[in-house]
Scaffold this active site. Sequence first.
Site: not given
Length: 229
Positions: A9, A11, A173
């Site tokens: 990922d 961001d 995240d």
Amino acid sequence: MAPNAVLFDLDGTLMDTLPDLADATNAMRADMGLRALPQDLIGTYVGKGTPVLVQRALANNPSGTVPGEDAFKQGLASFLDHYQRLNGRRAQLYPGVREGLAAFREAGLKLAVVTNKPTAFTPPLLAQFGLSEYFGAIVCGDTCECKKPDPLPLQHACSLLGTTPAHALFVGDSVNDVQAARAAGMPVLAVPYGYNEGKDVRNLEVDDIVASIADAAKWLARQSQISRQ
């Protein structure tokens, strides 16, 4: 099976982009006659792509009403215009990212980014921070018909890398990352410092939580060593 590819990922995993996202969100809200919101609150709106971020931000208004189609289109256009100018201005790499990517690459693993961020912003951001060279594929929020948590973007990234989900590892995240990885049939690690829509990553069904991307590389090296014993 031992992974031959790692998907990341962007961001909240590789970069802290929240300051720029918050600045663009508040600039958009100002255009719409709304007051600025705290950055941490805007962070809870991040994760499911730009349209959802805009919709959530506009729904935070004195009347608490969901924006209509016209207001949403106006807000989205405003956000995209501001973010085009602000993208990368205050963003930062998280500690251990560059070291971790280098370690994965030195181990012979293929790497890809799978993000819900639009294509207009993703390659320029990676290039600005000197990360483009690490990735054999970049799958953005508008690359496929569906965004994470749908598994399609992860499957597409694997196809671009010439591998399969069964031979890949995902590092993210948020719950969107975990759900996408599980649906694709691949193991998943979580970092604890991202956004996750304001929720604790310890509640996610992950294979492990690692402190950084560098630690993710060490984790995979340990797993590979155990599998060879």
